[in-house]
Write an enzyme that holds these catalytic residues in place. Structure first.
Site, PDB file in Angstrom:
ATOM      1  N   LYS A  13       0.831  -1.216   0.000  1.00  0.00           N
ATOM      2  CA  LYS A  13       0.000   0.000   0.000  1.00  0.00           C
ATOM      3  C   LYS A  13       0.862   1.263   0.000  1.00  0.00           C
ATOM      4  O   LYS A  13       0.586   2.210  -0.734  1.00  0.00           O
ATOM      5  CB  LYS A  13      -0.922   0.042   1.242  1.00  0.00           C
ATOM      6  CG  LYS A  13      -1.884  -1.118   1.352  1.00  0.00           C
ATOM      7  CD  LYS A  13      -2.895  -0.895   2.465  1.00  0.00           C
ATOM      8  CE  LYS A  13      -2.277  -0.807   3.856  1.00  0.00           C
ATOM      9  NZ  LYS A  13      -1.632  -2.044   4.326  1.00  0.00           N
ATOM     10  N   ARG A  88      -9.394   0.641   9.355  1.00  0.00           N
ATOM     11  CA  ARG A  88      -8.837  -0.667   9.727  1.00  0.00           C
ATOM     12  C   ARG A  88      -9.909  -1.588  10.308  1.00  0.00           C
ATOM     13  O   ARG A  88      -9.636  -2.730  10.615  1.00  0.00           O
ATOM     14  CB  ARG A  88      -7.782  -0.506  10.808  1.00  0.00           C
ATOM     15  CG  ARG A  88      -6.367  -0.136  10.401  1.00  0.00           C
ATOM     16  CD  ARG A  88      -5.657  -1.160   9.577  1.00  0.00           C
ATOM     17  NE  ARG A  88      -4.306  -1.475   9.996  1.00  0.00           N
ATOM     18  CZ  ARG A  88      -3.230  -0.747   9.739  1.00  0.00           C
ATOM     19  NH1 ARG A  88      -3.312   0.383   9.091  1.00  0.00           N
ATOM     20  NH2 ARG A  88      -2.043  -1.168  10.123  1.00  0.00           N
ATOM     21  N   ARG A 127      11.469  -5.747   5.027  1.00  0.00           N
ATOM     22  CA  ARG A 127      11.254  -4.335   4.674  1.00  0.00           C
ATOM     23  C   ARG A 127      12.265  -3.421   5.362  1.00  0.00           C
ATOM     24  O   ARG A 127      12.560  -3.571   6.540  1.00  0.00           O
ATOM     25  CB  ARG A 127       9.834  -3.936   5.084  1.00  0.00           C
ATOM     26  CG  ARG A 127       9.542  -2.463   4.839  1.00  0.00           C
ATOM     27  CD  ARG A 127       8.080  -2.186   4.769  1.00  0.00           C
ATOM     28  NE  ARG A 127       7.395  -2.387   6.027  1.00  0.00           N
ATOM     29  CZ  ARG A 127       6.078  -2.258   6.167  1.00  0.00           C
ATOM     30  NH1 ARG A 127       5.326  -1.970   5.122  1.00  0.00           N
ATOM     31  NH2 ARG A 127       5.514  -2.441   7.343  1.00  0.00           N
ATOM     32  N   ARG A 160      11.439  -0.857  10.657  1.00  0.00           N
ATOM     33  CA  ARG A 160      10.391  -0.402  11.575  1.00  0.00           C
ATOM     34  C   ARG A 160      10.362  -1.272  12.824  1.00  0.00           C
ATOM     35  O   ARG A 160      10.548  -2.476  12.740  1.00  0.00           O
ATOM     36  CB  ARG A 160       9.026  -0.479  10.875  1.00  0.00           C
ATOM     37  CG  ARG A 160       8.688   0.761  10.095  1.00  0.00           C
ATOM     38  CD  ARG A 160       7.429   0.619   9.317  1.00  0.00           C
ATOM     39  NE  ARG A 160       6.301   0.062  10.053  1.00  0.00           N
ATOM     40  CZ  ARG A 160       5.071   0.024   9.587  1.00  0.00           C
ATOM     41  NH1 ARG A 160       4.804   0.522   8.384  1.00  0.00           N
ATOM     42  NH2 ARG A 160       4.088  -0.500  10.286  1.00  0.00           N
ATOM     43  N   ARG A 171       0.212  -8.601  13.870  1.00  0.00           N
ATOM     44  CA  ARG A 171      -0.418  -7.629  12.960  1.00  0.00           C
ATOM     45  C   ARG A 171      -1.224  -8.362  11.880  1.00  0.00           C
ATOM     46  O   ARG A 171      -2.296  -7.912  11.473  1.00  0.00           O
ATOM     47  CB  ARG A 171       0.651  -6.739  12.318  1.00  0.00           C
ATOM     48  CG  ARG A 171       1.224  -5.727  13.319  1.00  0.00           C
ATOM     49  CD  ARG A 171       2.535  -5.144  12.846  1.00  0.00           C
ATOM     50  NE  ARG A 171       2.434  -4.385  11.629  1.00  0.00           N
ATOM     51  CZ  ARG A 171       3.445  -4.223  10.775  1.00  0.00           C
ATOM     52  NH1 ARG A 171       4.630  -4.753  11.021  1.00  0.00           N
ATOM     53  NH2 ARG A 171       3.276  -3.511   9.699  1.00  0.00           N
TER      54      ARG A 171
END
Ligand code: AMP
Length: 217
Positions: A13, A88, A127, A160, A171
């Site tokens: 996203k 969300r 990531r 992160r 998550r």
């Protein structure tokens, strides 16, 4: 253009948002980015949000909706916006519909980036991001030219805090239980577009444009 990007954490996203910002000249509004900024600044809101974020849970609707209401009222959002990571859950989606109805500017499309569950863990743990330039890399699938350094700005890349295996698993669970029902919600509203997110980012972006270009105006 007023759109929502839907998709599990790691579905791409953020990457697609960056392309969309350039093409359509509207802001990306990422509740995750807004919350991380509050955490970094150590504000009371940030302190309250941090615990949920570190645990892979959702921050309270009251906090997130307040942030969104303020952000949508800013000047650069008057011609449209890309909502990334918001809503969300169903209550947030319903609250968004009410906010947009009040100003007579309903949501136009919900774009779902579809990525199989197995792929997401690798994407998230690999990531790496560049805070200044906003570039997003992946050590497995999209590495920078020089390890640990942003191609664009030369800054050091960071991972992160919530991209560790433990928090990622939580998550993904949160997505399955609370966010995935939004797919049905937007489908029923006739606004859902599914995009196969397991292809190159340029190919995916072309699909976005084919759907969104006609909505311009
Ligand atoms: P993201 O950058 O979108 O993956 O968001 C990182 C974290 O911020 C999430 O795991 C949540 O803890 C929190 N968060 C972001 N957006 C929302 C939202 N719309 N509602 C509740 N929590 C959120």
């Amino acid at each position: 253009m007023r759109i929502v990007l839907l998709g599990a954490p790691g579905s791409g996203k953020g990457t697609q948002s960056k392309f969309l910002v350039e093409r359509y000249n509207i802001p990306q509004i990422s509740t995750g980015d807004l919350l991380r900024a509050q955490v970094t600044q150590g504000t009371p809101l940030g302190l309250e949000a941090k615990q949920a974020m570190d645990n892979g849970q959702l921050v309270s609707d009251a906090i997130v909706l307040g942030m969104i209401r303020d952000r949508l009222g800013e000047a650069d959002a008057q011609n449209g916006f890309i909502l990334d990571g918001f809503p969300r859950n169903i209550p947030q989606a319903e609250a968004l519909d009410v906010m947009l109805a009040e100003i007579g500017k309903p949501l136009q499309a919900a774009m779902l980036l579809d990525v199989p569950f197995d792929d997401l863990m690798r994407r998230l743990t690999g990531r790496r991001t560049a805070v200044q330039s906003g570039m997003i890399y992946n050590i497995y699938t999209n590495p920078p030219k020089q390890e640990g350094i942003c191609d664009v700005s030369g800054e050091a890349l960071v991972q992160r805090a919530d991209d560790n295996e433990d928090t990622v698993a939580k998550r993904l669970h949160t997505f399955e239980t609370q966010t995935a029902p939004l797919i049905e919600f937007y489908d029923q509203a006739g606004k859902l577009h599914r995009i196969n997110g397991q292809r190159g980012m340029d190919v995916i972006f072309n699909d976005f444009c084919a759907i969104l270009d006609p909505l311009k105006a």
